[in-house]
Motif scaffolding. Sequence first.
Motif, mmCIF file in Angstrom:
data_model
loop_
_atom_site.group_PDB
_atom_site.id
_atom_site.type_symbol
_atom_site.label_atom_id
_atom_site.label_comp_id
_atom_site.label_asym_id
_atom_site.label_seq_id
_atom_site.Cartn_x
_atom_site.Cartn_y
_atom_site.Cartn_z
ATOM 1 N N LEU A 170 1.014 -1.060 -0.006
ATOM 2 C CA LEU A 170 -0.013 -0.004 0.054
ATOM 3 C C LEU A 170 0.709 1.356 -0.109
ATOM 4 C CD1 LEU A 170 -2.702 -1.235 2.408
ATOM 5 C CD2 LEU A 170 -2.984 -0.829 0.053
ATOM 6 N N GLY A 171 2.001 1.353 0.581
ATOM 7 C CA GLY A 171 2.973 2.410 0.460
ATOM 8 C C GLY A 171 2.367 3.654 1.397
ATOM 9 N N VAL A 172 1.800 3.036 2.576
ATOM 10 C CA VAL A 172 1.374 4.281 3.361
ATOM 11 C C VAL A 172 2.427 4.100 4.604
ATOM 12 C CG1 VAL A 172 -0.814 4.646 2.489
ATOM 13 C CG2 VAL A 172 -0.535 3.067 4.365
ATOM 14 N N ARG A 173 1.993 5.015 5.566
ATOM 15 C CA ARG A 173 2.983 5.079 6.804
ATOM 16 C C ARG A 173 2.523 3.753 7.531
ATOM 17 N NH1 ARG A 173 2.187 10.171 10.195
ATOM 18 N NH2 ARG A 173 2.200 8.728 11.749
ATOM 19 N N ASP A 174 3.632 3.142 8.271
ATOM 20 C CA ASP A 174 3.496 1.796 8.942
ATOM 21 C C ASP A 174 3.330 2.381 10.442
ATOM 22 O OD1 ASP A 174 3.791 -0.531 10.265
ATOM 23 O OD2 ASP A 174 5.960 -0.710 9.784
ATOM 24 N N LEU A 175 2.144 2.142 10.799
ATOM 25 C CA LEU A 175 1.565 2.277 12.330
ATOM 26 C C LEU A 175 2.197 1.011 13.019
ATOM 27 C CD1 LEU A 175 -1.673 3.938 12.714
ATOM 28 C CD2 LEU A 175 0.246 4.912 13.010
ATOM 29 N N GLY A 176 2.506 0.079 12.412
ATOM 30 C CA GLY A 176 3.031 -1.224 13.016
ATOM 31 C C GLY A 176 1.844 -2.146 13.754
ATOM 32 N N MET A 177 2.489 -3.315 14.087
ATOM 33 C CA MET A 177 1.723 -4.251 14.316
ATOM 34 C C MET A 177 1.240 -3.774 15.930
ATOM 35 S SD MET A 177 4.087 -7.372 14.986
ATOM 36 C CE MET A 177 3.449 -8.467 16.244
ATOM 37 N N GLY A 178 0.063 -4.699 16.324
ATOM 38 C CA GLY A 178 -0.041 -4.308 17.895
ATOM 39 C C GLY A 178 -1.088 -5.476 18.459
ATOM 40 N N ARG A 179 -1.170 -5.454 19.967
ATOM 41 C CA ARG A 179 -2.032 -6.433 20.444
ATOM 42 C C ARG A 179 -3.232 -5.790 20.518
ATOM 43 N NH1 ARG A 179 -3.934 -8.314 25.413
ATOM 44 N NH2 ARG A 179 -4.164 -10.618 25.664
ATOM 45 N N GLY A 180 -4.447 -6.022 20.305
ATOM 46 C CA GLY A 180 -5.696 -5.645 20.382
ATOM 47 C C GLY A 180 -6.810 -6.553 20.781
ATOM 48 N N ASP A 181 -7.551 -6.010 21.757
ATOM 49 C CA ASP A 181 -8.631 -6.984 22.420
ATOM 50 C C ASP A 181 -9.917 -6.789 21.538
ATOM 51 O OD1 ASP A 181 -10.016 -8.370 24.005
ATOM 52 O OD2 ASP A 181 -10.232 -7.119 25.714
ATOM 53 N N LEU A 182 -9.791 -7.491 20.288
ATOM 54 C CA LEU A 182 -10.678 -7.298 19.491
ATOM 55 C C LEU A 182 -11.378 -8.956 19.163
ATOM 56 C CD1 LEU A 182 -8.597 -5.347 17.119
ATOM 57 C CD2 LEU A 182 -10.507 -4.479 18.049
ATOM 58 N N PRO B 10 -4.613 -19.197 14.017
ATOM 59 C CA PRO B 10 -4.107 -17.755 14.135
ATOM 60 C C PRO B 10 -5.131 -16.877 13.413
ATOM 61 C CG PRO B 10 -2.400 -19.372 13.485
ATOM 62 C CD PRO B 10 -3.816 -20.070 13.276
ATOM 63 N N ALA B 11 -5.131 -15.681 14.128
ATOM 64 C CA ALA B 11 -6.182 -14.870 13.703
ATOM 65 C C ALA B 11 -5.781 -13.342 13.643
ATOM 66 C CB ALA B 11 -7.601 -14.749 14.215
ATOM 67 N N VAL B 12 -5.919 -12.533 12.766
ATOM 68 C CA VAL B 12 -5.459 -11.080 12.935
ATOM 69 C C VAL B 12 -6.585 -10.152 12.423
ATOM 70 C CG1 VAL B 12 -3.049 -11.405 12.864
ATOM 71 C CG2 VAL B 12 -4.298 -11.082 10.819
ATOM 72 N N LEU B 13 -6.525 -8.926 12.704
ATOM 73 C CA LEU B 13 -7.494 -7.999 12.345
ATOM 74 C C LEU B 13 -6.546 -6.770 11.611
ATOM 75 C CD1 LEU B 13 -10.723 -6.305 13.879
ATOM 76 C CD2 LEU B 13 -9.018 -4.874 12.906
#
Length: 638
Positions: free
Chosen positions: A571-583, A592-595
Motif C-alpha cells: 500500500l505504500g502508506v505509513r507503518d503504524l505497526g503491529m499491535g495487540r488488540g482486544d478485538l 491464528p487470527a488477525v485484524l
Amino acid sequence: MRPICRCAVVSVVLPAVAACAPARPAMAPAPAPPLTLTVVYPPLTADSGGWRAIAPLGSADSTFVFGSVSRPDAVVRVNGVPAAVAATGGWLAWLGLPADTVAVVAVVASREGERTEVRFSAALPQRYRPPGVGAWIDTTSLEPTGSAWLRPGEGVRLRVRAAPEARVQLRVGDSTVVPFVRDAALPALPWGERAFGTVPPAPRAPAPDRFSAWWVGPLGSDPGAVLAPAPGDTSDASWPVLEVTLGDDTARTRWPLRAAVLPPEAPTVAIVNDDTAGTGTTDRQLAGRPAPHATYHWFFPNGTRAVVSGRRNDQVRLQLSQRAAAWVDARDVQPLPPGTPPPGGATQALRLVPGPASVVLRIPLPGMVPFRVDEDAARVRLTLYGVAANADWIQYGGTDPLVTLIRFAVPAEDETEIVVELAEPVWGYRTWWSGHDLLLEIRRPPAIDRRHPLRGRVIALDPGHPPGGATGPTGLYEGDAVLAVAREAERLFAAAGARVVLLRTDGAPLGLVERVTAAEAADADVLLSIHANALPDGVNPFVNHGTSVYYFHPRSASLARHVNRALVGALGVRDLGMGRGDLALARPTWMPAVLTEGLFMMIPEQEALLRDPDGRRRYARGLVEGTAAFLAERADAR
Ligand SMILES: [Zn+2]
C-alpha cells in the motif's frame, strides 16, 4: 486505533451560490458540474437554528472535520484554514475548539467565482470551569461514585478536583473525618507516552487541584445484596460529605458513593450465564477482566461458578482462588441459593485422546470451576482455580508425535496448572465441558507445502461491518470497501491454491459471534478480518494514520508481523505497526487470527486507494503475501 464504529452518517450537500458565476457564451463546451460541498463528519442535522452536529463532539480541545467537494480544484477552508483537497474531492481538517460549550465551524469551498458554505454548530463536552477565587469542588470529578462491595479490610481510593491549597476532607457519619492529600504534595511522577499519540500530550506534572484519599470500611447507607440490581440514587441523609475549606470559605457536596463490606462467613456463589434472555446468539462465555472494565483476560463458559468478592456498579469481582480474581459484567452472573458452598475440590487422573486432526485432554473435575488457557510457543498451559492437584495418573493414550510431555504444577494451594508440551508451535485449541470433565482440544498444525504455502489451506476472510463501520470524506462506506478488498483477496488466494471461506458476502449486518463461529466451523487454518481504520474524537488524524495489524493470542503475533509488513509494502502508506488488540475477530483460539487496518477511511488519499480497483488489489495482495510468508515460516519451524 481500535476501529470506531460510526453509524451511517447524514451528509449535508449544498449547491454553490451561482450569483457570481459569469455568463457563458453560446455554443460553449458542456458546463462543469456546479460546485457542491459535503460534510460527512461530524454528521449534521438541520433545525430552526441551522445545521448542527447530531451528537456532541467527544473531544473538548480539538476535532477533525471531513467531507468532499464536487471539484478537486476547489479551495476548501475550515474556519479560515485551508484544507488540502484530494483528487477525489475529499478533504480533512483538524481544528482547535473554543473553551466554550458550543463550537461553530464554517466550511467554505470556492472556485473561480463560485462559493458555497456549510456552517454548523456542535455541542462540546461539559467541562467544569473553576471560579478564580474561594473554595470550590469540581463535582464532575468525584471518583468513585455509585455502589461498591468490598472484601473485609479492602479500601477505596477516593479522588477529587478542588481548589488548590484548600483543606479537603470527607465526613463519614457523625464522627469520622477522612483527610485528603494533594497530588502535588507527593513526589512528582510525570506521565509517560501513551500507546497512541494524543493531542494534547499527557501532563508532565501533577495538577495542583487534584486530591486523593484512602478509606477502609463501609461508606454511606447499605447498598443491599451484592448480586441484587444496583440500587438507584436516593435522597438519603447518610451520604458521606466532602468538605473543602480555603481560608474562611467552605464548599460542601454529597459524595454519591455507598460501600458495604461482604461477610466472609456467608459467601455469595454466582453462576455465569451470558444469555439469560435465551437468545442463543451469544458466545456462551463471559469475559473476565483484571480490573473493572479493563481488557479481557479470562473467558468463563456459561455454567462456571465462583464466589463473589466485590462489586463496583455494573462490574462484579469473582474470586477465582485465594490469590486470583476477575471482574465481569454483573448482568451475566446470577446468585445461587444462599448457603451454596464455594466450588472446589481436586483434579483426578488425566487422559489424552489422540485424533486425526487434534488431541483431546480430558480432565475430571469436581464441577465447573473457573480456568484459563495460556499459550507460549510450543506449550499450552491450563490453570484451574479453586482446585487442588491430584492427577496421580496421566495417560497419554499412545505415543502421539504432537504431545511430548504433560506435566502438572501446584502454583498455590487452591490452583492447579496442567502444561502440555508440543513438538511444534501451537496452532490452535479450544475447551468445552462434558459433565464434570473439562476437555482441552489441541489442534494439529496443518501440513504446509514449503514452496507453495497457500496450497490446500483454508483461509477465512472477514470483511468488517455492518453493523457500524466508518465512512470516508467522499462517502465511501467501510463495509463496502472491505468487502471489495475481500473479494479481490479471495481471487488471489484461490489462484495460489487456497480455499477461501468468505464470512460476509453481502451488505446485511452480521454479528461478531456468527463470524467467529463460521470460521471455526469451517476449520479455517487462518482468519483475516479486514477493516479500514478510523479515529475517535480528539485524536489528530495527521499524526495517527497508516497501516496496522492486530493480534490477540501470542500464536497470531507472527501472522500479524508478516501481514503488516506485506501491507506496508503493497500500500505504500505509513507503518503504524503491529499491535495487540482486544478485538473479537482477533480472539478466536482455534486458528491464528488477525485484524487488519490497512488504510484509514478518513484520510482522503487512503480513502481514494480504497475506492480504486488497483488500491483494493494492493490491499488484497498484502493480505495474501503476508499470509503466505507466515505459513512458509511455520513450515520451516517443523
Ligand atoms: Zn472497521
